[in-house]
Write an enzyme that holds these catalytic residues in place. Structure first.
Site, PDB file in Angstrom:
ATOM      1  N   PRO A   1       0.790  -1.232   0.000  1.00 17.96           N
ATOM      2  CG  PRO A   1      -0.117  -1.102   2.129  1.00 17.96           C
ATOM      3  CD  PRO A   1       0.527  -2.064   1.170  1.00 17.96           C
ATOM      4  CG  ASN A   2      -0.386   4.386   1.196  1.00 20.11           C
ATOM      5  OD1 ASN A   2      -1.312   4.911   0.594  1.00 20.11           O
ATOM      6  ND2 ASN A   2      -0.522   3.895   2.414  1.00 20.11           N
TER       7      ASN A   2
ATOM      8  CG  ASP B   1      -0.848 -17.148   8.549  1.00 23.10           C
ATOM      9  OD1 ASP B   1       0.157 -17.249   9.268  1.00 23.10           O
ATOM     10  OD2 ASP B   1      -2.004 -17.021   8.996  1.00 23.10           O
TER      11      ASP B   1
ATOM     12  CE1 TYR C   1       9.058   5.129   2.779  1.00 26.10           C
ATOM     13  CE2 TYR C   1       7.803   7.158   2.994  1.00 26.10           C
ATOM     14  CZ  TYR C   1       8.109   5.890   3.439  1.00 26.10           C
ATOM     15  OH  TYR C   1       7.475   5.370   4.535  1.00 26.10           O
TER      16      TYR C   1
ATOM     17  CG  HIS D   1       5.097  -2.269  10.152  1.00 22.26           C
ATOM     18  ND1 HIS D   1       6.405  -2.725  10.197  1.00 22.26           N
ATOM     19  CD2 HIS D   1       5.090  -1.244   9.247  1.00 22.26           C
ATOM     20  CE1 HIS D   1       7.144  -1.976   9.375  1.00 22.26           C
ATOM     21  NE2 HIS D   1       6.369  -1.086   8.781  1.00 22.26           N
TER      22      HIS D   1
ATOM     23  CB  SER E   1      12.626   3.966   5.290  1.00 22.60           C
ATOM     24  OG  SER E   1      11.521   3.158   5.689  1.00 22.60           O
TER      25      SER E   1
ATOM     26  NE  ARG F   1       2.708  12.327   2.203  1.00 21.46           N
ATOM     27  CZ  ARG F   1       2.631  11.222   2.963  1.00 21.46           C
ATOM     28  NH1 ARG F   1       2.316  10.062   2.429  1.00 21.46           N
ATOM     29  NH2 ARG F   1       2.864  11.278   4.255  1.00 21.46           N
TER      30      ARG F   1
ATOM     31  CB  ALA G   1       1.551   0.288   6.430  1.00 23.05           C
TER      32      ALA G   1
ATOM     33  CG  HIS H   1      11.034  -2.504   4.568  1.00 21.46           C
ATOM     34  ND1 HIS H   1       9.674  -2.386   4.408  1.00 21.46           N
ATOM     35  CD2 HIS H   1      11.241  -3.636   5.280  1.00 21.46           C
ATOM     36  CE1 HIS H   1       9.084  -3.392   5.009  1.00 21.46           C
ATOM     37  NE2 HIS H   1      10.010  -4.174   5.546  1.00 21.46           N
TER      38      HIS H   1
ATOM     39  CG  ASN I   1       8.397  -2.103   0.286  1.00 22.44           C
ATOM     40  OD1 ASN I   1       7.794  -2.141   1.363  1.00 22.44           O
ATOM     41  ND2 ASN I   1       9.040  -1.034  -0.133  1.00 22.44           N
TER      42      ASN I   1
ATOM     43  NE  ARG J   1      10.128   5.748   8.736  1.00 24.30           N
ATOM     44  CZ  ARG J   1       9.241   5.692   7.746  1.00 24.30           C
ATOM     45  NH1 ARG J   1       9.359   4.746   6.822  1.00 24.30           N
ATOM     46  NH2 ARG J   1       8.253   6.573   7.671  1.00 24.30           N
TER      47      ARG J   1
ATOM     48  CD  GLU K   1      10.916  -7.438   6.262  1.00 24.35           C
ATOM     49  OE1 GLU K   1      11.590  -8.284   6.895  1.00 24.35           O
ATOM     50  OE2 GLU K   1      10.197  -6.590   6.808  1.00 24.35           O
TER      51      GLU K   1
ATOM     52  NE  ARG L   1       6.870   4.173   9.942  1.00 27.47           N
ATOM     53  CZ  ARG L   1       5.830   4.354   9.111  1.00 27.47           C
ATOM     54  NH1 ARG L   1       5.447   3.395   8.319  1.00 27.47           N
ATOM     55  NH2 ARG L   1       5.190   5.517   9.072  1.00 27.47           N
TER      56      ARG L   1
END
Ligand code: CA2
Length: 145
Positions: free
Chosen positions: A11-12, A88, A24, A81, A103, A19, A78, A101, A75, A108, A99, A112
């Site tokens: 997401p996002n 699963d 990022y 977390h 950042s 922004r 959110a 990321h 990635n 942070r 995994e 997170r």
């Protein structure tokens, strides 16, 4: 035979480059995808690069990878977390799991610091900016080649 990697974004991440550039960077997800596709060509690997804002869609894609992809780079944004469903689904996938990321979530906010993805993954790249995407491709290829 040529290897296949699913590179899944949560997401996002479609808002990348719009922004919070201090966290990022300035590249859009399309820029990142283009760089990954180009790098995958040099590695001779088939890359399936996707993004969804929906937890269930990400679960579906992880399930789709079973028997199709040699590795997943994820990635999960959110959902990293929060999502036991994604955890699963990863557990049920037998290929290599990385995994990823942009950042470093561990440096942070406290919310997170838990990663349900980490608990089901074989490797982690975090805190390298969007350069981490190409680094993840290289690292995964070392594992599955
Ligand atoms: O650092 C990462 O890659 C994250 O997965 C990014 C997620 C965040 O929730 C994770 O804790 C760490 C957030 C993705 C949102 O990305 C945006 C980027 C620019 C503008 C808006 C959203």
């Amino acid at each position: 035979m040529s290897k296949t990697i699913f590179l899944l974004n949560g997401p996002n991440l479609n808002l990348l480059g719009t922004r919070e550039p201090e966290i990022y960077g300035h590249d859009t997800l399309s820029d990142v995808k283009a760089r990954c596709v180009k790098h995958a060509e040099t590695l001779g690997v088939t890359l399936d690069f996707r993004q969804s804002n929906h937890e269930g869609v990400l679960v579906d894609w992880i399930q789709e990878a079973r028997g199709v992809a040699d590795a997943i780079i994820l990635n999960a944004g959110a959902y990293t977390h929060t999502s036991i469903a994604i955890h699963d689904a990863l557990k049920a996938y037998d290929g290599y799991k990385m995994e990823l990321h942009i950042s470093d979530p561990k440096t942070r906010e406290a919310f997170r610091h838990i990663s349900y993805v980490e608990l089901a993954s074989d490797g982690l790249i975090a805190g390298k900016g969007v350069a981490g995407y190409v680094m993840a491709l290289d690292a995964v290829m070392e594992k599955i080649a």
